[in-house]
Enzyme design. Structure first.
Site, PDB file in Angstrom:
ATOM      1  CE  LYS A   1       9.231   5.928   0.388  1.00 17.82           C
ATOM      2  NZ  LYS A   1       9.344   4.813   1.204  1.00 17.82           N
ATOM      3  CB  VAL A   2       4.932   8.768  -4.498  1.00 16.38           C
ATOM      4  CG1 VAL A   2       3.459   8.414  -5.250  1.00 16.38           C
ATOM      5  CG2 VAL A   2       5.722  10.031  -4.776  1.00 16.38           C
TER       6      VAL A   2
ATOM      7  NE  ARG B   1       0.634  -2.702   1.148  1.00 14.94           N
ATOM      8  CZ  ARG B   1      -0.506  -2.648   0.336  1.00 14.94           C
ATOM      9  NH1 ARG B   1      -0.215  -4.592   0.180  1.00 14.94           N
ATOM     10  NH2 ARG B   1      -0.682  -2.300  -0.767  1.00 14.94           N
TER      11      ARG B   1
ATOM     12  NE  ARG C   1      -5.832 -10.152  -2.202  1.00 20.67           N
ATOM     13  CZ  ARG C   1      -4.620  -9.232  -2.180  1.00 20.67           C
ATOM     14  NH1 ARG C   1      -3.409  -9.874  -1.964  1.00 20.67           N
ATOM     15  NH2 ARG C   1      -4.559  -8.058  -2.313  1.00 20.67           N
TER      16      ARG C   1
ATOM     17  CG  ASP D   1       1.924  -4.326  -7.904  1.00 19.16           C
ATOM     18  OD1 ASP D   1       2.302  -4.599  -7.030  1.00 19.16           O
ATOM     19  OD2 ASP D   1       1.201  -3.184  -7.689  1.00 19.16           O
TER      20      ASP D   1
ATOM     21  CB  ILE E   1       7.729   0.522  -3.540  1.00 21.16           C
ATOM     22  CG1 ILE E   1       8.122   1.233  -5.108  1.00 21.16           C
ATOM     23  CG2 ILE E   1       6.559   1.371  -3.029  1.00 21.16           C
ATOM     24  CD1 ILE E   1       7.593   2.838  -4.811  1.00 21.16           C
TER      25      ILE E   1
ATOM     26  CB  CYS F   1      -0.102  -7.265   3.622  1.00 24.21           C
ATOM     27  SG  CYS F   1       0.994  -6.344   2.223  1.00 24.21           S
TER      28      CYS F   1
ATOM     29  CE  LYS G   1      -5.799  -6.025  -7.639  1.00 25.61           C
ATOM     30  NZ  LYS G   1      -4.222  -5.774  -6.327  1.00 25.61           N
ATOM     31  CG  ASN G   2      -3.796  -2.233  -7.715  1.00 24.73           C
ATOM     32  OD1 ASN G   2      -5.148  -3.091  -7.160  1.00 24.73           O
ATOM     33  ND2 ASN G   2      -3.072  -2.219  -8.249  1.00 24.73           N
TER      34      ASN G   2
ATOM     35  CB  VAL H   1      -0.803   3.964  -5.291  1.00 24.84           C
ATOM     36  CG1 VAL H   1      -1.582   3.660  -6.079  1.00 24.84           C
ATOM     37  CG2 VAL H   1       0.547   3.647  -6.011  1.00 24.84           C
TER      38      VAL H   1
HETATM   39  N1  EPU Z   1       3.013   3.911   3.134  1.00 23.25           N
HETATM   40  C1  EPU Z   1       3.963   4.547   4.314  1.00 23.25           C
HETATM   41  N2  EPU Z   1       2.553   5.141   5.072  1.00 23.25           N
HETATM   42  C2  EPU Z   1       1.509   5.636   4.720  1.00 23.25           C
HETATM   43  C3  EPU Z   1       1.366   4.598   3.287  1.00 23.25           C
HETATM   44  C4  EPU Z   1       2.401   4.319   2.603  1.00 23.25           C
HETATM   45  O1  EPU Z   1       4.873   4.397   5.007  1.00 23.25           O
HETATM   46  O2  EPU Z   1       0.535   6.006   5.268  1.00 23.25           O
HETATM   47  C5  EPU Z   1       3.995   3.183   2.685  1.00 23.25           C
HETATM   48  C6  EPU Z   1       3.779   1.502   2.875  1.00 23.25           C
HETATM   49  O3  EPU Z   1       4.565   1.413   3.825  1.00 23.25           O
HETATM   50  C7  EPU Z   1       4.923   1.920   1.571  1.00 23.25           C
HETATM   51  C8  EPU Z   1       4.918   2.834   0.305  1.00 23.25           C
HETATM   52  O4  EPU Z   1       4.621   3.852   1.241  1.00 23.25           O
HETATM   53  O5  EPU Z   1       6.600   1.032   1.521  1.00 23.25           O
HETATM   54  C9  EPU Z   1       4.141   3.041  -0.515  1.00 23.25           C
HETATM   55  O6  EPU Z   1       2.651   2.548  -0.267  1.00 23.25           O
HETATM   56  P1  EPU Z   1       1.775   3.015  -0.938  1.00 23.25           P
HETATM   57  O7  EPU Z   1       0.847   3.637   0.231  1.00 23.25           O
HETATM   58  O8  EPU Z   1       1.780   3.217  -2.255  1.00 23.25           O
HETATM   59  O9  EPU Z   1       0.655   1.123  -1.295  1.00 23.25           O
HETATM   60  P2  EPU Z   1      -0.667   0.701  -1.659  1.00 23.25           P
HETATM   61  O10 EPU Z   1      -1.551   2.351  -1.979  1.00 23.25           O
HETATM   62  O11 EPU Z   1      -0.913   0.298  -0.582  1.00 23.25           O
HETATM   63  C10 EPU Z   1      -1.009  -0.258  -3.971  1.00 23.25           C
HETATM   64  C11 EPU Z   1      -0.972  -1.097  -4.711  1.00 23.25           C
HETATM   65  C12 EPU Z   1       0.171  -2.246  -4.435  1.00 23.25           C
HETATM   66  C13 EPU Z   1       1.132  -1.664  -5.270  1.00 23.25           C
HETATM   67  C14 EPU Z   1       1.323  -0.126  -4.610  1.00 23.25           C
HETATM   68  C15 EPU Z   1       2.379   0.698  -4.798  1.00 23.25           C
HETATM   69  C16 EPU Z   1      -3.501  -1.023  -4.762  1.00 23.25           C
HETATM   70  C17 EPU Z   1      -5.292  -0.968  -4.241  1.00 23.25           C
HETATM   71  N3  EPU Z   1      -2.476  -1.647  -4.360  1.00 23.25           N
HETATM   72  O12 EPU Z   1      -0.863  -0.242  -2.789  1.00 23.25           O
HETATM   73  O13 EPU Z   1      -0.943  -3.376  -5.329  1.00 23.25           O
HETATM   74  O14 EPU Z   1       2.028  -2.415  -4.807  1.00 23.25           O
HETATM   75  O15 EPU Z   1       0.602   1.011  -4.304  1.00 23.25           O
HETATM   76  O16 EPU Z   1       2.593   0.764  -6.274  1.00 23.25           O
HETATM   77  O17 EPU Z   1      -4.245  -0.313  -5.490  1.00 23.25           O
HETATM   78  C18 EPU Z   1      -1.553  -5.769  -5.774  1.00 23.25           C
HETATM   79  O18 EPU Z   1      -1.495  -5.514  -6.758  1.00 23.25           O
HETATM   80  O19 EPU Z   1      -0.737  -6.580  -5.254  1.00 23.25           O
HETATM   81  C19 EPU Z   1      -0.221  -4.287  -4.762  1.00 23.25           C
HETATM   82  C20 EPU Z   1      -0.243  -4.891  -3.841  1.00 23.25           C
END
Ligand code: EPU
Length: 422
Positions: free
Chosen positions: A166-167, A126, A402, A310, A332, A121, A23-24, A169
């Site tokens: 920070k990393v 986020r 989902r 996850d 995370i 969320c 999905k991701n 995704v």
């Molecule tokens: N963050 C910030 N600022 C930003 C971006 C991120 O502070 O501009 C913080 C977030 O708040 C979090 C951390 O950085 O604390 C990491 O967040 P990340 O951006 O990596 O998460 P994401 O990209 O929103 C994706 C997956 C998630 C998965 C995370 C971590 C998708 C669509 N979603 O979310 O998947 O948990 O990476 O690996 O790819 C799920 O599938 O259930 C799911 C939540």
């Protein structure tokens, strides 16, 4: 609203599970279709709820989307310019809607793009601040107005450099997509190297983009003029794969999962081996076999190649049955232990202190009525219910639907006594 009723304890579950596409990976690939002037074909599409929401979002922007669930295929055709407003109703139910920011900006840099902010969320705050800072490094300005971010760059986008603090995704995927047509060269440091991000990079490069790795977490993107057509087969879902491995683990059974690259689960496989399970891997499959002497473990989540956040609620469920004291550190998200109180209602002993969970393994769990609050929590509770004595009811399973394709059918096929009721 659908509920699952699971009758336990299911002992030593044996069987094979076909893993669906990730999905991701599919969500950013669908968003990336905005970059293309004609047609994008995606294979191995997991037709879960989030994918249909992203499809609706693309259609609302003007794309023509055709799909066949039987053939796991989706075709996205862009014959006309996109609308540049991403509405709140589609972003609020699925955070991945923010992934449209990068490709819309990339294709229409001088126009004003309006994307609704998704808000918080269940997993905690986020933010998208690093996405926006990345766009700024390309020359795009943004401002927030009535819950929408307005982004534009009057002079067009120009290559520069940006380092993520920070990393992130989706932040990485968004900035890569935003940089594809920028003038010159854009350097991005501290990127996410999750398999789903690599899948996006492979897809874009195979379609004509110029993204080159300079180091483990650094890339250089040389701007190209346009993308016309693209086609890609989505990688297997490593989170779904680990979920079913955990069904084998918690029942001390024997499960083989197919259509998954074991390299995408290296940390998780190491953890299962440390606990004492026997794991065999092949190019595209993983087998888990019961272990004789199972031991507690300590683990910490982190960006890939570390243990995925996850996958953490899933291993937490498994550890509720492993004798001794295990510890998990979550690095995370601020609110990722929502499965703990539900598992504790089944007799598990999990205590949470800040970002750490301490789990004292129990001989048995006993059925309870539980409520799911997010995608991975749903499967964590399912794991508890599979091993608990008696009938457990799990409400709000729409969270699980989902992201898990054919969840009930796949569990039934390996012998889990599960029914769904309204
Ligand atoms: N963050 C910030 N600022 C930003 C971006 C991120 O502070 O501009 C913080 C977030 O708040 C979090 C951390 O950085 O604390 C990491 O967040 P990340 O951006 O990596 O998460 P994401 O990209 O929103 C994706 C997956 C998630 C998965 C995370 C971590 C998708 C669509 N979603 O979310 O998947 O948990 O990476 O690996 O790819 C799920 O599938 O259930 C799911 C939540």
């Amino acid at each position: 609203m659908k509920r699952f009723i699971i009758k336990g304890p299911n002992k030593a579950i044996k069987g094979e599970v076909e893993i669906s596409g990730a999905k991701n990976s599919c969500l950013p690939l669908m968003a990336a279709s905005i970059l293309f002037k004609n047609k994008v074909t995606l294979n191995n599409v997991p037709f879960v709820k989030d994918i249909f929401t992203m499809k609706d979002l693309l259609v609302s922007l003007g794309a023509n989307v055709k799909y066949s669930e039987v053939n796991k295929k989706m075709t996205i055709i862009n014959k006309q310019n996109h609308k540049l407003v991403v509405p709140y109703n589609l972003v609020s139910t699925m955070r991945a809607g923010v992934l449209t920011m990068g490709p819309l900006l990339s294709r229409y840099p001088k126009k004003e793009i309006k994307v609704a902010l998704g808000g918080g969320c269940a997993l905690g705050v986020r933010d998208t601040n690093w996405h926006l800072a990345g766009f700024k490094s390309l020359g795009a300005k943004n401002n927030l107005h009535k819950g929408y971010v307005n982004i534009s760059s009057q002079k067009g986008l120009n290559g520069n450099n940006y380092k993520f603090p920070k990393v992130t995704v989706t932040g990485t995927s968004n900035l890569i997509m935003a940089s594809i047509f920028a003038k010159g060269t854009h350097f991005i440091k501290n990127i996410s190297i999750e398999p789903e991000v690599i899948d996006l990079i492979n897809f874009l490069n195979n379609s004509g983009a110029k993204i080159k790795f300079l180091g483990k977490r650094s890339i250089k993107i040389t701007g190209i003029k346009e993308l016309i057509n693209g086609s890609h087969t989505i990688i297997g879902d490593r989170i779904e794969a680990f979920s079913y491995l955990c069904v084998g683990a918690i029942t001390n059974g024997k499960i083989k999962i197919n259509n998954i690259n074991p390299n995408h689960l290296r940390s998780e496989i190491m953890t299962l081996k440390k606990i004492g399970y026997t794991i065999d891997t092949n190019i595209n499959s993983i087998k888990i076999n019961s272990g004789k002497k199972l031991k507690p473990v300590n683990l910490k989540t982190g960006p890939f190649p570390n243990f995925a956040t996850d996958n953490m609620p899933l291993v937490m469920a498994v550890l509720t049955k492993i004798p001794g004291k295990s510890e998990i550190e979550e690095t995370i998200f601020s609110n990722r232990f929502m499965a703990a109180p539900e598992l504790n209602r089944m007799g598990a002993k999990i205590s949470i202190k800040k970002n750490k969970a301490i789990i004292i393994g129990q001989k048995k769990l006993i059925s309870a009525d539980c409520i799911s609050s997010d995608l991975r929590t749903t499967f964590s509770i399912i794991l508890g219910a599979i091993t608990a004595e008696g009938s457990s009811t799990i409400s709000r399973i729409y969270h699980g639907l989902r992201g898990y394709y054919n969840l009930e059918a796949k569990l039934k096929k390996i012998g889990v006594k599960i029914v769904s009721k309204n």
